[in-house]
Design a protein around this motif. Structure first.
Motif, PDB file in Angstrom:
ATOM      1  N   ALA A  75      68.621  73.574  -7.352  1.00 29.74           N
ATOM      2  CA  ALA A  75      68.521  73.486  -6.000  1.00 29.74           C
ATOM      3  C   ALA A  75      67.521  74.305  -5.366  1.00 29.74           C
ATOM      4  O   ALA A  75      67.530  75.607  -5.690  1.00 29.74           O
ATOM      5  N   VAL A  77      66.037  76.642  -2.481  1.00 27.36           N
ATOM      6  CA  VAL A  77      66.482  77.635  -1.554  1.00 27.36           C
ATOM      7  C   VAL A  77      65.725  77.828  -0.448  1.00 27.36           C
ATOM      8  O   VAL A  77      64.495  77.788  -0.644  1.00 27.36           O
ATOM      9  N   PRO A  87      58.922  97.414  -6.255  1.00 33.80           N
ATOM     10  CA  PRO A  87      59.702  97.303  -7.622  1.00 33.80           C
ATOM     11  C   PRO A  87      60.438  98.650  -7.787  1.00 33.80           C
ATOM     12  O   PRO A  87      61.454  98.716  -8.301  1.00 33.80           O
ATOM     13  N   ALA A 120      64.421  89.947  -6.240  1.00 36.45           N
ATOM     14  CA  ALA A 120      65.306  89.324  -7.020  1.00 36.45           C
ATOM     15  C   ALA A 120      66.249  90.160  -7.898  1.00 36.45           C
ATOM     16  O   ALA A 120      67.408  89.633  -8.076  1.00 36.45           O
ATOM     17  N   GLU A 121      65.644  91.272  -8.618  1.00 37.97           N
ATOM     18  CA  GLU A 121      66.396  92.144  -9.300  1.00 37.97           C
ATOM     19  C   GLU A 121      67.608  92.734  -8.814  1.00 37.97           C
ATOM     20  O   GLU A 121      68.450  93.199  -9.505  1.00 37.97           O
ATOM     21  N   VAL A 124      71.484  90.414  -6.969  1.00 36.10           N
ATOM     22  CA  VAL A 124      73.156  90.095  -7.504  1.00 36.10           C
ATOM     23  C   VAL A 124      73.678  91.831  -7.441  1.00 36.10           C
ATOM     24  O   VAL A 124      74.928  91.816  -7.019  1.00 36.10           O
ATOM     25  N   VAL A 147      68.730  83.118  -0.139  1.00 37.93           N
ATOM     26  CA  VAL A 147      69.450  83.122  -1.503  1.00 37.93           C
ATOM     27  C   VAL A 147      70.840  83.569  -1.789  1.00 37.93           C
ATOM     28  O   VAL A 147      71.652  83.070  -2.550  1.00 37.93           O
ATOM     29  N   TRP A 150      73.429  80.884  -1.030  1.00 40.37           N
ATOM     30  CA  TRP A 150      73.193  79.921  -2.278  1.00 40.37           C
ATOM     31  C   TRP A 150      73.993  80.512  -3.448  1.00 40.37           C
ATOM     32  O   TRP A 150      74.708  79.861  -4.050  1.00 40.37           O
ATOM     33  N   LEU A 151      73.761  81.798  -3.594  1.00 44.41           N
ATOM     34  CA  LEU A 151      74.512  82.216  -4.787  1.00 44.41           C
ATOM     35  C   LEU A 151      75.956  82.415  -4.668  1.00 44.41           C
ATOM     36  O   LEU A 151      76.560  82.251  -5.613  1.00 44.41           O
TER      37      LEU A 151
ATOM     38  N   THR B 405      70.823  86.152 -11.307  1.00 38.07           N
ATOM     39  CA  THR B 405      69.510  86.961 -11.210  1.00 38.07           C
ATOM     40  C   THR B 405      68.264  86.072 -11.513  1.00 38.07           C
ATOM     41  O   THR B 405      67.367  85.916 -10.641  1.00 38.07           O
ATOM     42  N   ALA B 407      68.318  82.767 -11.113  1.00 37.02           N
ATOM     43  CA  ALA B 407      68.439  81.690  -9.931  1.00 37.02           C
ATOM     44  C   ALA B 407      67.978  82.309  -8.738  1.00 37.02           C
ATOM     45  O   ALA B 407      66.859  81.727  -8.015  1.00 37.02           O
ATOM     46  N   ALA B 408      68.194  83.896  -8.294  1.00 38.25           N
ATOM     47  CA  ALA B 408      67.626  84.344  -7.306  1.00 38.25           C
ATOM     48  C   ALA B 408      66.073  84.744  -7.408  1.00 38.25           C
ATOM     49  O   ALA B 408      65.531  84.303  -6.486  1.00 38.25           O
ATOM     50  N   ALA B 409      65.650  84.768  -8.691  1.00 41.27           N
ATOM     51  CA  ALA B 409      64.334  85.229  -8.890  1.00 41.27           C
ATOM     52  C   ALA B 409      63.512  83.843  -8.628  1.00 41.27           C
ATOM     53  O   ALA B 409      62.369  83.942  -7.839  1.00 41.27           O
ATOM     54  N   SER B 411      64.608  81.007  -6.924  1.00 40.17           N
ATOM     55  CA  SER B 411      65.101  80.269  -5.769  1.00 40.17           C
ATOM     56  C   SER B 411      64.734  78.811  -5.841  1.00 40.17           C
ATOM     57  O   SER B 411      63.980  78.270  -4.973  1.00 40.17           O
ATOM     58  N   LEU B 433      57.400  87.545 -12.183  1.00 43.92           N
ATOM     59  CA  LEU B 433      57.062  87.209 -10.878  1.00 43.92           C
ATOM     60  C   LEU B 433      55.354  87.714 -10.584  1.00 43.92           C
ATOM     61  O   LEU B 433      54.981  88.422 -11.638  1.00 43.92           O
ATOM     62  N   ASP B 435      54.592  89.956  -8.705  1.00 45.81           N
ATOM     63  CA  ASP B 435      54.255  91.436  -8.717  1.00 45.81           C
ATOM     64  C   ASP B 435      55.345  92.284  -9.369  1.00 45.81           C
ATOM     65  O   ASP B 435      55.297  93.397  -9.154  1.00 45.81           O
ATOM     66  N   ARG B 436      56.199  91.489 -10.206  1.00 44.94           N
ATOM     67  CA  ARG B 436      57.202  92.270 -11.079  1.00 44.94           C
ATOM     68  C   ARG B 436      57.502  91.529 -12.231  1.00 44.94           C
ATOM     69  O   ARG B 436      57.589  90.382 -12.243  1.00 44.94           O
ATOM     70  N   ILE B 438      61.060  91.017 -14.312  1.00 44.70           N
ATOM     71  CA  ILE B 438      62.588  91.485 -14.105  1.00 44.70           C
ATOM     72  C   ILE B 438      63.278  91.430 -15.501  1.00 44.70           C
ATOM     73  O   ILE B 438      63.227  90.313 -16.005  1.00 44.70           O
TER      74      ILE B 438
END
Lengths: 264, 452
Positions: A75, A77, A87, A120-121, A124, A147, A150-151, B405, B407-409, B411, B433, B435-436, B438
């Motif tokens: 899916a 987003v 970071p 992203a890290e 959650v 996101v 969606w999560l 995580t 999925a979030a990364a 998207s 990614l 710039d990083r 995870i």
């Protein structure tokens, strides 16, 4: 064919070769492999025949496995154009939640004010940490972006818990005594000197730990480093020293975390 | 002076090479043997038409053989030393060829009194770093005999399980497995003992545990049989088997090898508990070569795991690889500079990754984990999560928070993701990614290991 043979092998292995013989090997690579093996090292009994078949079939199933054709698409987003948090923010957030949960709200506000979205890290862990507090959860969803919705749709366990109490607008999230409130309002240098003097005079102790943490949590940013340095000079019992060090660590963590989240 | 058996075992380049020499260490395989106060020589009948000429300088500990093996000493030289140690070589007069070789003095290797065998390790995992005490006479022979007895007993045990069936209630009792693991530790095949304990953890743990346990019993049987036939295997495969059984190789021997020099990027990390030890795997990949390597570190209760190389870091330096067919495990040389941040690595399609896994499993069928870096996204189908690209998909083996995580990364976009293949699916370790990096690999329990 290999899958069916494997299921037959499992059935025989469940019952044991004393009760059922190993199944015939389907023609093909597996049969060739086992025939080659039997020619060089004949199996002594049914159990060994079964073990040879199991070993060869296992290797074949693992080595010759093919990926399935893609029948689903991920899916997509909605795009969030805000930059992800730097970071280093992950380490700050983990330390805040572990040691100073009182400033989670301030940290989330700083993320929003800086124009960031959560990296992203962090999405959650932040959703998990804030789901019981409606105010924080709302803020978390705002900084997480599309996101988050969606999560939550995919993992309902990440949704905010309705049982959480929304604080009244008059509630002070970081209450302090009137004396400490006065210290907090002073200019940075005076504030640091006054706090250190209170420690030296013994007018603050570990019994006021929660209030003192609230004090440092609500200090304006210009006061943070002077206060941390002043607390470094405090002397006293191990308990007092420990408290001063804890407060200094909070001051420095706030300074670093907020500076990192300043708008670029 | 005639060498002792433990000195011979100590100069053997690996346990597998020593085991491979045993069948050749019989007088009937040799002709033209002789020994004087410096040299030992003989001709060993091999698979080729011509026998191999073997020369040993037993004073300077130098070896030469006409066989194609690159190991020094090769199994023929080790076998000739064994024949000599057992009194099978008479004094003689060296030929001109032997004399010239002795005078030329090449291919110096370690003196036997400088080389010591590794300490037996009950975990079958921890490489010994300190020099162990000098071996006692007959240690190595005794160990080979113990290992063989352990493997024979394992095969008998496996046969009994097949006869009585996996539905036997004894299979669900931990004691059934633990006793076998303890016997394998006694037999100094700690690698197999660890496998048995892992299989014990599968029994009753899922709806399809019978299938999982059966597959692992098959692999155990394969390893036991290979261990009993080490001498018949090609050298690299024999080394792989020996390592899987739990034979130790001294770090000094590995560090004395030829280094693999590259810019190495740390692409993944995973911590797993092996009995009473936490094991950290770091997966590195050469930026130039694209070759994978694995660094291991260990921590017992209260100890710290090595945290000096974060995921994503790049180091310039030498890796020294353990022997074997895949040669994934390696040691980091001391000449590496400080780690630097590296960008996202190159990655392959799902189909390409599966093909690579197949190649590696075919090379070492007992391998538990294979690293891959794949460009993919995650998506649910048929009640589980999958790693998906435009054409193919493979099952994931990860807890919900890790999948979320991922999925979030992404998207919904495909991103480079480093995974470990396991028999249960692909275990995600790192999402890369722009710039990083995870790190989503399993982290050791903080109450067990200390802070790094």
């Amino acid at each position: 064919m290999i899958q069916q043979h494997w299921e037959e092998l499992t059935a025989v292995a469940l019952l044991g070769t004393d009760r059922r013989p190993p199944p015939p090997v389907p023609a093909g690579h597996l049969a060739d492999l086992l025939a080659d093996l039997a020619a060089r090292h004949p199996a002594a009994d049914r159990a060994e025949v079964l073990l040879h078949q199991v070993a060869a079939t296992t290797v074949l199933r693992r080595a010759a496995r093919l990926p399935r054709p893609a029948t689903v698409a991920p899916a997509v987003v909605d795009h969030d154009s805000r930059p992800p948090t730097p970071p280093g923010a992950e380490g700050d957030f983990r330390r805040i939640t572990a040691e100073f949960p009182a400033i989670v709200g301030e940290w989330l506000e700083a993320v929003a004010a800086g124009g960031w979205r959560l990296g992203a890290e962090l999405v959650v862990p932040v959703l998990v940490h804030t789901r019981r507090d409606p105010t924080l959860a709302e803020l978390a969803h705002r900084v997480a972006g599309p996101v988050a919705a969606w999560l939550v749709q995919t993992w309902p366990g990440l949704a905010p818990r309705p049982a959480g109490r929304r604080p009244a607008p008059t509630d002070d999230p970081l209450p302090v005594t009137p004396e400490l409130a006065v210290v907090c309002g002073r200019p940075p240098g005076d504030c640091a000197a006054a706090l250190a003097a209170m420690f030296r005079a013994g007018t603050v102790s570990t019994a006021q730990r929660a209030m003192l943490i609230n004090l440092v949590a609500r200090l304006p940013r210009p006061s943070l480093l002077p206060v941390a340095r002043a607390l470094d000079t405090v002397d006293g019992s191990p308990a007092v020293l420990g408290l001063a060090a804890h407060l200094a660590a909070l001051a420095r963590l706030r300074q670093r975390a907020l500076t990192e989240l300043d708008p670029r | 002076m005639v060498w002792q058996v433990e000195q011979i075992a100590a100069v053997a380049p690996s346990a597998a090479a020593y085991a491979a020499a045993q069948p050749l260490a019989v007088a009937s395989r040799w002709s033209g043997t002789g020994v004087d106060d410096q040299a030992l020589w003989g001709r060993c009948g091999g698979s080729g038409a011509e026998p191999y000429d073997v020369f040993v300088d037993h004073v300077a500990a130098r070896f030469a053989c006409s066989c194609p093996s690159r190991q020094v000493p090769c199994k023929h030289a080790v076998a000739l030393l064994l024949v000599w140690a057992r009194g099978g070589v008479a004094a003689g007069v060296r030929s001109a060829a032997v004399d010239e070789w002795v005078r030329r003095g090449t291919a110096v290797v370690a003196r036997p009194d400088e080389v010591r065998p590794a300490l037996p390790d009950p975990q079958g995992l921890v490489a010994v770093t300190a020099d162990p005490p000098a071996p006692q006479r007959g240690d190595r022979d005794e160990r080979v005999a113990r290992m063989r007895a352990g493997l024979v007993e394992l095969r008998r045990w496996l046969g009994d399980r097949m006869r009585t069936g996996l539905s036997d209630p004894a299979m669900a009792r931990f004691d059934t497995w633990d006793r076998l693991a303890a016997r394998l530790v006694d037999a100094q095949v700690g690698g197999l003992a660890n496998r048995v304990r892992r299989v014990a953890g599968l029994a009753g743990a899922s709806a399809d545990w019978h299938q999982q346990v059966l597959a692992e019993l098959g692999i155990l049987d394969l390893l036991a049989e290979a261990g009993l036939r080490l001498g018949e295997l090609p050298d690299d495969l024999a080394d792989s088997v020996a390592v899987a059984l739990g034979w130790q190789i001294r770090q000094a021997s590995i560090l004395a090898g030829v280094p693999d020099t590259d810019r190495w990027q740390v692409l993944g990390r995973s911590d797993t508990r092996e009995d009473r030890i936490e094991v950290r795997r770091l997966w590195l990949r050469g930026v130039q070569s694209g070759a994978w390597a694995m660094l291991l570190s260990f921590a017992a209760y209260g100890q710290s795991l090595d945290g000096s190389l974060p995921v994503g870091a790049v180091i310039d330096g030498d890796l020294y690889r353990y022997p074997g067919r895949l040669r994934l495990r390696a040691l980091l040389g001391l000449s590496c500079g400080a780690p630097q941040w590296g960008g996202p690595p190159s990655a392959v399609t799902v189909a390409h990754a599966v093909e690579e896994v197949g190649r590696q499993v075919a090379a070492e069928p007992w391998i538990d984990r294979v690293p891959v870096c794949v460009v993919a996204a995650v998506a649910p189908a048929a009640g589980r999560w999958w790693l998906v690209d435009d054409r193919s998909m493979v099952p994931l083996d990860a807890p919900g928070a890790v999948v979320a995580t991922l999925a979030a990364a992404g998207s919904g976009e495909m991103v480079p993701t480093t995974c470990e293949w396991t028999a249960n699916g692909f275990v995600p370790l790192t999402v890369h990614l722009a710039d990083r990096h995870i790190d989503v690999g399993r982290v050791a329990d903080a109450s067990f290991v200390g802070a790094a």
